[in-house]
Design a protein around this motif. Structure first.
Motif, PDB file in Angstrom:
ATOM      1  N   ASN A 191       0.846  -1.176   0.000  1.00  0.00           N
ATOM      2  CA  ASN A 191       0.000   0.000   0.000  1.00  0.00           C
ATOM      3  C   ASN A 191       0.891   1.239   0.000  1.00  0.00           C
ATOM      4  O   ASN A 191       2.060   1.164  -0.396  1.00  0.00           O
ATOM      5  CB  ASN A 191      -0.944  -0.007   1.202  1.00  0.00           C
ATOM      6  N   ALA A 192       0.363   2.383   0.433  1.00  0.00           N
ATOM      7  CA  ALA A 192       1.143   3.624   0.470  1.00  0.00           C
ATOM      8  C   ALA A 192       1.270   4.134   1.899  1.00  0.00           C
ATOM      9  O   ALA A 192       1.309   5.340   2.130  1.00  0.00           O
ATOM     10  CB  ALA A 192       0.480   4.673  -0.419  1.00  0.00           C
ATOM     11  N   LEU A 193       1.368   3.226   2.867  1.00  0.00           N
ATOM     12  CA  LEU A 193       1.426   3.593   4.277  1.00  0.00           C
ATOM     13  C   LEU A 193       2.841   4.050   4.642  1.00  0.00           C
ATOM     14  O   LEU A 193       3.829   3.394   4.292  1.00  0.00           O
ATOM     15  CB  LEU A 193       1.033   2.412   5.154  1.00  0.00           C
ATOM     16  N   SER A 194       2.915   5.157   5.373  1.00  0.00           N
ATOM     17  CA  SER A 194       4.216   5.654   5.841  1.00  0.00           C
ATOM     18  C   SER A 194       4.345   5.571   7.355  1.00  0.00           C
ATOM     19  O   SER A 194       5.459   5.602   7.885  1.00  0.00           O
ATOM     20  CB  SER A 194       4.430   7.103   5.387  1.00  0.00           C
ATOM     21  N   ASP A 195       3.223   5.466   8.074  1.00  0.00           N
ATOM     22  CA  ASP A 195       3.260   5.322   9.525  1.00  0.00           C
ATOM     23  C   ASP A 195       1.946   4.726  10.000  1.00  0.00           C
ATOM     24  O   ASP A 195       1.061   4.423   9.195  1.00  0.00           O
ATOM     25  CB  ASP A 195       3.533   6.670  10.217  1.00  0.00           C
ATOM     26  N   LEU A 196       1.833   4.551  11.307  1.00  0.00           N
ATOM     27  CA  LEU A 196       0.622   4.007  11.920  1.00  0.00           C
ATOM     28  C   LEU A 196       0.240   4.878  13.110  1.00  0.00           C
ATOM     29  O   LEU A 196       1.116   5.474  13.757  1.00  0.00           O
ATOM     30  CB  LEU A 196       0.843   2.560  12.388  1.00  0.00           C
ATOM     31  N   PRO A 197      -1.055   4.961  13.435  1.00  0.00           N
ATOM     32  CA  PRO A 197      -1.464   5.789  14.584  1.00  0.00           C
ATOM     33  C   PRO A 197      -0.889   5.256  15.883  1.00  0.00           C
ATOM     34  O   PRO A 197      -0.645   4.047  16.035  1.00  0.00           O
ATOM     35  CB  PRO A 197      -2.996   5.686  14.565  1.00  0.00           C
ATOM     36  N   ALA A 198      -0.664   6.136  16.823  1.00  0.00           N
ATOM     37  CA  ALA A 198      -0.180   5.737  18.141  1.00  0.00           C
ATOM     38  C   ALA A 198      -1.202   4.829  18.812  1.00  0.00           C
ATOM     39  O   ALA A 198      -2.407   5.081  18.763  1.00  0.00           O
ATOM     40  CB  ALA A 198       0.074   6.973  18.996  1.00  0.00           C
ATOM     41  N   GLY A 199      -0.725   3.749  19.421  1.00  0.00           N
ATOM     42  CA  GLY A 199      -1.614   2.809  20.092  1.00  0.00           C
ATOM     43  C   GLY A 199      -2.438   1.966  19.145  1.00  0.00           C
ATOM     44  O   GLY A 199      -3.482   1.436  19.544  1.00  0.00           O
ATOM     45  N   PHE A 200      -1.994   1.836  17.897  1.00  0.00           N
ATOM     46  CA  PHE A 200      -2.777   1.111  16.886  1.00  0.00           C
ATOM     47  C   PHE A 200      -3.019  -0.333  17.298  1.00  0.00           C
ATOM     48  O   PHE A 200      -4.101  -0.883  17.076  1.00  0.00           O
ATOM     49  CB  PHE A 200      -2.044   1.161  15.547  1.00  0.00           C
ATOM     50  N   PHE A 201      -2.019  -0.976  17.902  1.00  0.00           N
ATOM     51  CA  PHE A 201      -2.123  -2.401  18.199  1.00  0.00           C
ATOM     52  C   PHE A 201      -2.746  -2.691  19.568  1.00  0.00           C
ATOM     53  O   PHE A 201      -3.011  -3.853  19.885  1.00  0.00           O
ATOM     54  CB  PHE A 201      -0.742  -3.054  18.127  1.00  0.00           C
ATOM     55  N   GLU A 202      -2.946  -1.683  20.369  1.00  0.00           N
ATOM     56  CA  GLU A 202      -3.510  -1.900  21.695  1.00  0.00           C
ATOM     57  C   GLU A 202      -4.951  -2.388  21.637  1.00  0.00           C
ATOM     58  O   GLU A 202      -5.417  -3.074  22.554  1.00  0.00           O
ATOM     59  CB  GLU A 202      -3.431  -0.608  22.506  1.00  0.00           C
ATOM     60  N   SER A 203      -5.668  -2.050  20.566  1.00  0.00           N
ATOM     61  CA  SER A 203      -7.059  -2.473  20.408  1.00  0.00           C
ATOM     62  C   SER A 203      -7.193  -3.736  19.579  1.00  0.00           C
ATOM     63  O   SER A 203      -8.299  -4.095  19.162  1.00  0.00           O
ATOM     64  CB  SER A 203      -7.878  -1.346  19.769  1.00  0.00           C
ATOM     65  N   LEU A 204      -6.072  -4.406  19.314  1.00  0.00           N
ATOM     66  CA  LEU A 204      -6.093  -5.661  18.548  1.00  0.00           C
ATOM     67  C   LEU A 204      -5.459  -6.774  19.378  1.00  0.00           C
ATOM     68  O   LEU A 204      -4.413  -7.318  19.020  1.00  0.00           O
ATOM     69  CB  LEU A 204      -5.339  -5.483  17.227  1.00  0.00           C
ATOM     70  N   PRO A 205      -6.087  -7.158  20.472  1.00  0.00           N
ATOM     71  CA  PRO A 205      -5.468  -8.155  21.353  1.00  0.00           C
ATOM     72  C   PRO A 205      -5.388  -9.545  20.745  1.00  0.00           C
ATOM     73  O   PRO A 205      -4.557 -10.353  21.159  1.00  0.00           O
ATOM     74  CB  PRO A 205      -6.392  -8.146  22.588  1.00  0.00           C
ATOM     75  N   SER A 206      -6.238  -9.838  19.745  1.00  0.00           N
ATOM     76  CA  SER A 206      -6.271 -11.180  19.150  1.00  0.00           C
ATOM     77  C   SER A 206      -5.426 -11.295  17.893  1.00  0.00           C
ATOM     78  O   SER A 206      -5.375 -12.371  17.291  1.00  0.00           O
ATOM     79  CB  SER A 206      -7.721 -11.574  18.834  1.00  0.00           C
ATOM     80  N   LEU A 207      -4.778 -10.216  17.473  1.00  0.00           N
ATOM     81  CA  LEU A 207      -4.020 -10.240  16.226  1.00  0.00           C
ATOM     82  C   LEU A 207      -2.845 -11.214  16.314  1.00  0.00           C
ATOM     83  O   LEU A 207      -2.017 -11.131  17.217  1.00  0.00           O
ATOM     84  CB  LEU A 207      -3.499  -8.834  15.918  1.00  0.00           C
ATOM     85  N   SER A 208      -2.801 -12.138  15.363  1.00  0.00           N
ATOM     86  CA  SER A 208      -1.739 -13.148  15.353  1.00  0.00           C
ATOM     87  C   SER A 208      -1.004 -13.224  14.018  1.00  0.00           C
ATOM     88  O   SER A 208      -0.043 -13.980  13.900  1.00  0.00           O
ATOM     89  CB  SER A 208      -2.310 -14.527  15.698  1.00  0.00           C
ATOM     90  N   TYR A 209      -1.452 -12.459  13.018  1.00  0.00           N
ATOM     91  CA  TYR A 209      -0.782 -12.490  11.709  1.00  0.00           C
ATOM     92  C   TYR A 209      -0.925 -11.115  11.072  1.00  0.00           C
ATOM     93  O   TYR A 209      -2.021 -10.559  11.008  1.00  0.00           O
ATOM     94  CB  TYR A 209      -1.393 -13.558  10.808  1.00  0.00           C
ATOM     95  N   LEU A 210       0.205 -10.568  10.591  1.00  0.00           N
ATOM     96  CA  LEU A 210       0.213  -9.215  10.045  1.00  0.00           C
ATOM     97  C   LEU A 210       1.214  -9.142   8.903  1.00  0.00           C
ATOM     98  O   LEU A 210       2.345  -9.608   9.028  1.00  0.00           O
ATOM     99  CB  LEU A 210       0.595  -8.213  11.144  1.00  0.00           C
ATOM    100  N   THR A 211       0.793  -8.563   7.780  1.00  0.00           N
ATOM    101  CA  THR A 211       1.701  -8.344   6.654  1.00  0.00           C
ATOM    102  C   THR A 211       1.866  -6.846   6.441  1.00  0.00           C
ATOM    103  O   THR A 211       0.889  -6.101   6.423  1.00  0.00           O
ATOM    104  CB  THR A 211       1.179  -9.003   5.364  1.00  0.00           C
ATOM    105  N   LEU A 212       3.121  -6.403   6.269  1.00  0.00           N
ATOM    106  CA  LEU A 212       3.425  -4.977   6.201  1.00  0.00           C
ATOM    107  C   LEU A 212       4.381  -4.612   5.073  1.00  0.00           C
ATOM    108  O   LEU A 212       4.628  -3.428   4.834  1.00  0.00           O
ATOM    109  CB  LEU A 212       4.057  -4.518   7.524  1.00  0.00           C
ATOM    110  N   GLU A 213       4.945  -5.585   4.372  1.00  0.00           N
ATOM    111  CA  GLU A 213       5.994  -5.290   3.403  1.00  0.00           C
ATOM    112  C   GLU A 213       5.432  -4.494   2.216  1.00  0.00           C
ATOM    113  O   GLU A 213       4.243  -4.511   1.922  1.00  0.00           O
ATOM    114  CB  GLU A 213       6.635  -6.589   2.902  1.00  0.00           C
TER     115      GLU A 213
END
Length: 329
Positions: A191-213
């Motif tokens: 995508n065209a992402l350059s950053d992420l909001p502060a505390g982005f992952f705090e509301s995703l307690p069940s996240l177990s797989y993430l792609t960012l490349e």
């Protein structure tokens, strides 16, 4: 229920139930003597008195089987209007759908999987997913999405897998994780992402797989949240060790995992802001002087009180002597 016909798309079976029952009654009176005949008549009675349940038809351009609606590569420009209400999977891949309108899936109450991969989506109405109370897997990859409305995913809190890879997303709002508390897999690569909001992952307690490349990450304070999360959950990102970012106006790529805490030292909020320092500089001496004044005042009141008590204790014996009529010595 749906049955697959050889000559075309599947047709509902409910319409043939009564014909089958009549045929059973016409033939079984000779083939099923005795107990068999009685059972056949009982079955006929049951089928004849079954209530009629409405069933939605399958779109002519799609094929339907066992709750799965296949509309792949049919040249569709819009989501079909008459979709089966009992569908659990809807495939709209490889079409020409450019937008998801308000209430596009309002009748699909039991839909669990929805795929719109490889379309030309540029916008999703904030109420496009209303009605999908059971949706678990949503694939919007390989489209042209640049922004998502903050309320887009509020109607689907049960979502577990969200595929947004190969789009043009410029940012992910903080509303995204808050609307998806059960999300387990998130795909936002290419995508065209350059950053992420502060505390982005705090509301995703069940996240177990993430792609960012494949995103143009910038080495700034906007990556601090991602850096802290990767330090503890690197095993959940398949390319964690190869993720890189670059400083502004620089072509050099830096591994995110190797940046270190010192790289984000300036991102940490100070213990006290300048207004706080000014407040304490002003209130400190003032409080000290006020305490001294209050102490002096209280001491003066106490001394005056003691003097009054002593004077009162000396006046009382003198009054008693005068009442007795004896001159004082």
């Amino acid at each position: 229920m749906w049955s697959l016909s050889r000559g075309g798309p599947e047709r509902p079976m409910a319409s043939s139930t009564r014909a089958w029952a009549l045929h059973l009654a016409a033939t079984d009176h000779r083939r099923c003597p005795g107990g068999r005949r009685q059972r056949a008549l009982t079955a006929l009675t049951i089928f004849l008195f079954l209530p009629h349940f409405p069933t939605s038809g399958c779109p002519d351009v799609c094929s339907c089987s066992l709750g799965k609606v296949n509309c792949v590569d049919r040249g569709l420009r819009l989501v079909p209007l008459q979709l089966p209400t009992n569908a659990t999977a809807l495939l709209l891949e490889h079409n020409l759908i450019a937008t998801l309108q308000n209430g596009s899936f309002a009748a699909q109450k039991v839909l669990r999987r929805l795929s719109l991969r490889n379309n030309i989506l540029t916008s999703v109405h904030r109420l496009a997913l209303v009605g999908l109370h059971e949706l678990q897997d949503l694939d919007l990859s390989n489209n042209s999405l640049s922004l998502l409305h903050p309320d887009t995913f509020l109607p689907v809190p049960t979502l577990r897998t969200l595929m947004l890879g190969h789009n043009r997303l410029l940012r992910l709002g903080p509303e995204l994780p808050r609307a998806l508390p059960r999300l387990r897999a998130l795909f936002v690569h290419r995508n065209a992402l350059s950053d992420l909001p502060a505390g982005f992952f705090e509301s995703l307690p069940s996240l177990s797989y993430l792609t960012l490349e494949g995103n143009p990450w910038i080495c700034s304070c906007g990556l601090w949240s991602l850096f802290l999360w990767l330090a503890k959950n690197g095993d959940k990102v398949p390319e964690a060790n190869s993720l890189t970012c670059k400083r502004r106006a620089s072509l050099t790529q830096y591994p995110i995992s190797a940046l270190g805490n010192t790289s984000f030292a300036r991102c940490q909020p100070p213990r006290m802001h300048l207004p706080g320092y000014a407040f304490f500089l002003l209130i400190g001496p003032s409080t000290f002087l006020a305490s001294i004044c209050v102490g002096i005042l209280l001491g003066s009141v106490a001394v005056a009180h003691l003097k009054l008590r002593r004077m009162g204790s000396g006046i009382r014996p003198l009054a008693r002597v005068r009442r007795a009529g004896t001159p004082p010595q």
